[in-house]
Design an enzyme around this catalytic site. Structure first.
Site, PDB file in Angstrom:
ATOM      1  N   HIS A 318       2.414  -3.138   1.908  1.00  0.00           N
ATOM      2  CA  HIS A 318       1.988  -4.014   2.996  1.00  0.00           C
ATOM      3  C   HIS A 318       3.145  -4.918   3.367  1.00  0.00           C
ATOM      4  CE1 HIS A 318      -0.405  -6.901   5.275  1.00  0.00           C
ATOM      5  NE2 HIS A 318      -1.305  -5.940   5.365  1.00  0.00           N
ATOM      6  N   ASP A 376      -6.857  -0.165   3.051  1.00  0.00           N
ATOM      7  CA  ASP A 376      -7.203   1.188   3.470  1.00  0.00           C
ATOM      8  C   ASP A 376      -7.327   2.165   2.309  1.00  0.00           C
ATOM      9  OD1 ASP A 376      -7.365   0.756   6.223  1.00  0.00           O
ATOM     10  OD2 ASP A 376      -5.187   0.691   6.355  1.00  0.00           O
TER      11      ASP A 376
HETATM   12  N1  ACO Z   1       5.035   4.893  -0.180  1.00  0.00           N
HETATM   13  C1  ACO Z   1       6.319   5.010  -0.626  1.00  0.00           C
HETATM   14  N2  ACO Z   1       7.273   4.080  -0.403  1.00  0.00           N
HETATM   15  C2  ACO Z   1       6.920   2.993   0.300  1.00  0.00           C
HETATM   16  C3  ACO Z   1       5.614   2.815   0.801  1.00  0.00           C
HETATM   17  C4  ACO Z   1       4.656   3.802   0.525  1.00  0.00           C
HETATM   18  N3  ACO Z   1       3.399   3.681   0.967  1.00  0.00           N
HETATM   19  N4  ACO Z   1       5.552   1.637   1.473  1.00  0.00           N
HETATM   20  C5  ACO Z   1       6.779   1.106   1.407  1.00  0.00           C
HETATM   21  N5  ACO Z   1       7.609   1.923   0.708  1.00  0.00           N
HETATM   22  C6  ACO Z   1       9.019   1.670   0.346  1.00  0.00           C
HETATM   23  C7  ACO Z   1       9.933   1.895   1.546  1.00  0.00           C
HETATM   24  O1  ACO Z   1      10.406   3.227   1.597  1.00  0.00           O
HETATM   25  C8  ACO Z   1      11.046   0.905   1.241  1.00  0.00           C
HETATM   26  O2  ACO Z   1      11.860   1.459   0.240  1.00  0.00           O
HETATM   27  P1  ACO Z   1      13.465   1.171   0.241  1.00  0.00           P
HETATM   28  O3  ACO Z   1      13.580  -0.314   0.052  1.00  0.00           O
HETATM   29  O4  ACO Z   1      13.984   1.989  -0.871  1.00  0.00           O
HETATM   30  O5  ACO Z   1      13.953   1.611   1.596  1.00  0.00           O
HETATM   31  C9  ACO Z   1      10.303  -0.282   0.637  1.00  0.00           C
HETATM   32  O6  ACO Z   1       9.128   0.287   0.037  1.00  0.00           O
HETATM   33  C10 ACO Z   1       9.896  -1.357   1.651  1.00  0.00           C
HETATM   34  O7  ACO Z   1       9.130  -0.735   2.665  1.00  0.00           O
HETATM   35  P2  ACO Z   1       9.219  -1.080   4.214  1.00  0.00           P
HETATM   36  O8  ACO Z   1       8.969   0.160   5.012  1.00  0.00           O
HETATM   37  O9  ACO Z   1      10.483  -1.825   4.501  1.00  0.00           O
HETATM   38  O10 ACO Z   1       8.011  -2.086   4.341  1.00  0.00           O
HETATM   39  P3  ACO Z   1       7.289  -2.495   5.669  1.00  0.00           P
HETATM   40  O11 ACO Z   1       6.822  -3.868   5.447  1.00  0.00           O
HETATM   41  O12 ACO Z   1       8.151  -2.243   6.852  1.00  0.00           O
HETATM   42  O13 ACO Z   1       6.056  -1.468   5.760  1.00  0.00           O
HETATM   43  C11 ACO Z   1       3.907  -0.531   5.579  1.00  0.00           C
HETATM   44  C12 ACO Z   1       4.771  -1.791   5.407  1.00  0.00           C
HETATM   45  C13 ACO Z   1       4.077   0.039   6.990  1.00  0.00           C
HETATM   46  C14 ACO Z   1       2.440  -0.885   5.389  1.00  0.00           C
HETATM   47  C15 ACO Z   1       4.335   0.515   4.516  1.00  0.00           C
HETATM   48  O14 ACO Z   1       4.165   0.001   3.216  1.00  0.00           O
HETATM   49  C16 ACO Z   1       3.590   1.846   4.672  1.00  0.00           C
HETATM   50  O15 ACO Z   1       3.987   2.684   5.494  1.00  0.00           O
HETATM   51  N6  ACO Z   1       2.492   2.057   3.881  1.00  0.00           N
HETATM   52  C17 ACO Z   1       1.706   3.276   4.013  1.00  0.00           C
HETATM   53  C18 ACO Z   1       0.777   3.171   5.219  1.00  0.00           C
HETATM   54  C19 ACO Z   1      -0.377   2.210   4.997  1.00  0.00           C
HETATM   55  O16 ACO Z   1      -1.041   2.231   3.975  1.00  0.00           O
HETATM   56  N7  ACO Z   1      -0.621   1.366   6.017  1.00  0.00           N
HETATM   57  C20 ACO Z   1      -1.722   0.408   6.012  1.00  0.00           C
HETATM   58  C21 ACO Z   1      -1.191  -0.997   5.972  1.00  0.00           C
HETATM   59  S1  ACO Z   1      -2.510  -2.140   5.829  1.00  0.00           S
HETATM   60  C22 ACO Z   1      -3.228  -2.188   7.336  1.00  0.00           C
HETATM   61  O17 ACO Z   1      -2.624  -1.999   8.353  1.00  0.00           O
HETATM   62  C23 ACO Z   1      -4.610  -2.470   7.393  1.00  0.00           C
END
Ligand code: ACO
Length: 442
Positions: A318, A376
Site C-alpha cells: 500500500h 483487498d
Molecule cells: N508484490 C510484489 N512486490 C511489491 C508489491 C506487491 N504486491 N507491492 C510493492 N512491491 C515492491 C515494488 O516492486 C517495490 O520494490 P523495489 O523497491 O525493489 O522496486 C517496492 O515494493 C515499493 O513498491 P512501489 O510500487 O514503489 O509502491 P507504491 O506505493 O507505488 O504501490 C501499490 C502501492 C500500487 C498498492 C502496490 O503495492 C501494488 O501494486 N500492490 C498490488 C495491488 C494491490 O493490492 N492494490 C490494492 C491497493 S489498496 C486499495 O487500493 C484499496
C-alpha cells in the site's frame, strides 16, 4: 494554520529554507501543521520565488488539499473518519451512520439518522429510461464498464442537481448517488445474466436492498440473511472513504474544473477499476484461483519478487500503510464470521490466502519493503462466500466508496482556497525546432 508569505522579512518560526547551490539564493517556506500527521511545507509560492517547480511523480510527497474527513497513519496502521477509529465504527455503527458522519462531520442523532436513512431509501429508484440506456451495452460488458457509463450519464437524467454553485443541488446530487449506486450496480449484474431488473424495496435497509436487487427475481423472492446483510454492511463501512487515494484524487481533480458531480464520480469509478487500486479485489481472487494449491505458493512468491517479472502479489502493499492495513484485519475477522455463520468449515481459498500471507510475511523481500495485506486481500473471499460474482467485486467497492467521493467532492467545492487542479511537468521532449515539409522528410 499559519501561511506566512515567503522569502521576505523574518522567517516564520516553523519554516524550511532551501538554498540553490548554483545561485546561492535562499528562500524560506512556511511549515504548516494539521491536527495529526506529518507537517507540510507550504510551497505554493515556490515558482514565483524560485522559477522552479517541484517534481513528484505519483505524488509520493505531495499533499494536494486540506481535508477534515479522513486521517491515516500508515506507520501505525490507524484509520480515522472524522476522528473516529475504523475499528469502533465497524463494531458499533452501520453504513448509513458512517455515510452521515462522512458527509456532515458528526455522528447523527436518532432523528437525524432516521431522516437521512429515509431520504436515501426514497432515492434508490432510478429514472425508468435508464433501462434502455443499459440495454445499449453488450451482454458481456464488464459491470465496471457499465458503471462508468451509467453513472456519467446520470447528469443527463438529473439536470436539476448539476448546478454545483447551489448547496441544495449539491446535496440532492450527493444523496442521489449514494442511493442509486446499488440499484445501478445490481442492474449491471442482472443485465449480464439476462434477468429482469429488480426494483428497490423501501422496507429493506441499504445492504439488504442491494442483495435483494442482485439475487431476487420476479418469479422468486430472495430471503435476505441477516448475517450476510450485516457482513455486507460492514464491508461497506470498511470501504467508505480512504483519504486522497487515486480515485478520490481523480474525483477532486475532475471536479476542480467545475464539472458536475455525476461526471466526477464516473471519473472516480474509472480510476478505481485499475488493478493497482480497487480492481485488486478481483485480481486477488483470480490470483488465488491461479495458484490453486499451497505447494505452488513458492513459485508465485518468486515471481512477485522478480524485478523483471510484471507479476505482483495482489492484495499486498500500500502506498500509505507500512504496517497492517487495519481494514484487512477487520476483513479477515469478518471472513471467519461469515464462513462460520454460513456453516462453511473448509474454504480452500481462505486457507490458501492465510498460507500465502504467512509465507510472505516471513520473507525478507516483503518484510524489508514493509508489504502487508491490504483491504483487498480478504474482501474477495467474503464476497465469494456471500455469492457475489468476481466481476462484481470492484463494483461493490465503488458502491461503498461513493459516499467518500461525494463527501470529498463537497468539501473541495466548499473550500475557499479551491483552485482548478493543474500540475506542471519536467519537460524532456524536443526544444523548439523548425517544421520540415513532407517532401523533405525521411
Ligand atoms: N508484490 C510484489 N512486490 C511489491 C508489491 C506487491 N504486491 N507491492 C510493492 N512491491 C515492491 C515494488 O516492486 C517495490 O520494490 P523495489 O523497491 O525493489 O522496486 C517496492 O515494493 C515499493 O513498491 P512501489 O510500487 O514503489 O509502491 P507504491 O506505493 O507505488 O504501490 C501499490 C502501492 C500500487 C498498492 C502496490 O503495492 C501494488 O501494486 N500492490 C498490488 C495491488 C494491490 O493490492 N492494490 C490494492 C491497493 S489498496 C486499495 O487500493 C484499496
Amino acid at each position: 494554520m499559519s501561511s506566512d508569505p515567503i522569502g521576505n522579512g523574518t522567517p516564520p518560526e516553523d519554516s524550511v529554507t532551501i538554498v540553490n547551490n548554483a545561485s546561492g539564493r535562499q528562500v524560506t517556506f512556511p511549515v504548516l501543521q494539521g491536527t495529526c500527521g506529518p507537517k507540510v511545507i507550504d510551497v505554493r509560492k515556490l515558482y514565483g520565488a524560485t522559477d522552479m517547480f517541484t517534481y513528484d511523480p505519483g505524488f509520493t510527497a505531495t499533499g494536494s488539499c486540506e481535508s477534515r474527513i479522513t486521517f491515516i497513519d500508515g506507520e501505525a496502521g490507524i484509520l480515522l473518519h472524522r476522528g473516529y477509529a475504523i475499528e469502533e465504527l465497524a463494531a458499533h455503527s452501520d453504513f448509513m451512520e458512517v455515510c452521515y458522519l462522512l458527509l456532515y462531520g458528526e455522528l447523527p442523532t436518532i432523528e437525524e439518522k432516521d431522516r437521512f436513512t429515509h431520504s436515501i431509501t426514497h432515492h434508490t429508484m432510478v429514472h425508468e429510461q435508464l433501462h434502455k440506456f443499459i440495454d445499449g451495452f453488450r451482454r458481456d460488458a464488464h459491470p465496471m464498464a457499465i458503471m462508468c457509463g451509467v453513472v456519467g450519464a446520470l447528469s443527463a437524467f438529473y439536470h436539476d442537481s448539476t448546478d454545483i454553485g447551489d448547496p441544495y443541488q449539491r446535496m440532492v446530487a450527493s444523496y442521489r448517488m449514494i442511493a442509486k449506486m446499488p440499484t445501478i450496480a445490481a442492474w449491471a449484474f442482472k443485465y449480464s445474466l439476462g434477468q429482469p431488473f429488480m426494483y428497490p424495496r423501501n422496507n429493506l435497509n441499504y445492504a439488504e436492498n442491494f442483495l435483494h436487487m442482485m439475487f431476487a427475481t420476479p418469479a422468486e423472492d430472495y430471503e435476505v440473511s441477516p448475517v450476510i446483510a450485516k457482513a455486507l454492511d460492514r464491508i461497506l463501512i470498511l470501504h467508505a472513504d480512504h483519504e486522497q487515494n487515486a480515485s478520490t484524487s481523480t474525483v477532486r481533480l475532475a471536479g476542480s474544473s467545475g464539472a458536475n458531480p455525476f461526471a466526477c464520480i464516473a471519473a472516480g469509478i474509472a480510476s478505481l477499476w485499475g488493478p493497482a487500486h480497487g480492481g485488486a479485489n478481483e485480481a486477488v481472487l483470480n490470483m488465488l484461483n491461479e495458484i490453486g494449491s499451497p505447494n505452488r505458493i513458492g513459485e508465485f512468491i518468486d515471481k512477485a519478487k522478480d524485478a523483471d517479472h510484471p507479476f505482483r502479489l495482489m492484495g499486498f502493499g500500500h502506498r500509505v500503510y507500512k504496517n497492517f492495513d487495519p481494514r484487512a484485519r477487520l476483513m479477515r475477522e469478518s471472513c471467519y464470521e461469515v464462513l462460520r455463520e454460513l456453516g462453511i468449515e473448509h474454504e480452500p481459498l481462505l486457507e490458501l490466502a492465510l498460507e500465502l500471507e504467512r509465507i510472505a510475511l516471513e520473507d525478507s523481500y516483503f518484510v524489508d519493503r514493509r508489504l502487508y495485506p491490504n483491504v483487498d486481500f480478504y474482501s474477495g473471499i467474503i464476497f465469494k462466500a456471500i455469492g457475489i460474482p468476481v466481476s462484481m467485486f470492484t463494483v461493490l467497492f465503488a458502491v461503498a466508496r461513493t459516499v467518500g467521493w461525494v463527501a470529498q467532492w463537497n468539501e473541495m467545492v466548499e473550500d475557499p482556497n479551491q483552485k482548478i487542479g493543474r500540475p506542471r511537468q519536467l519537460y524532456t521532449g524536443y526544444a523548439q525546432r523548425g517544421f520540415v515539409p513532407l517532401a523533405e522528410r525521411g
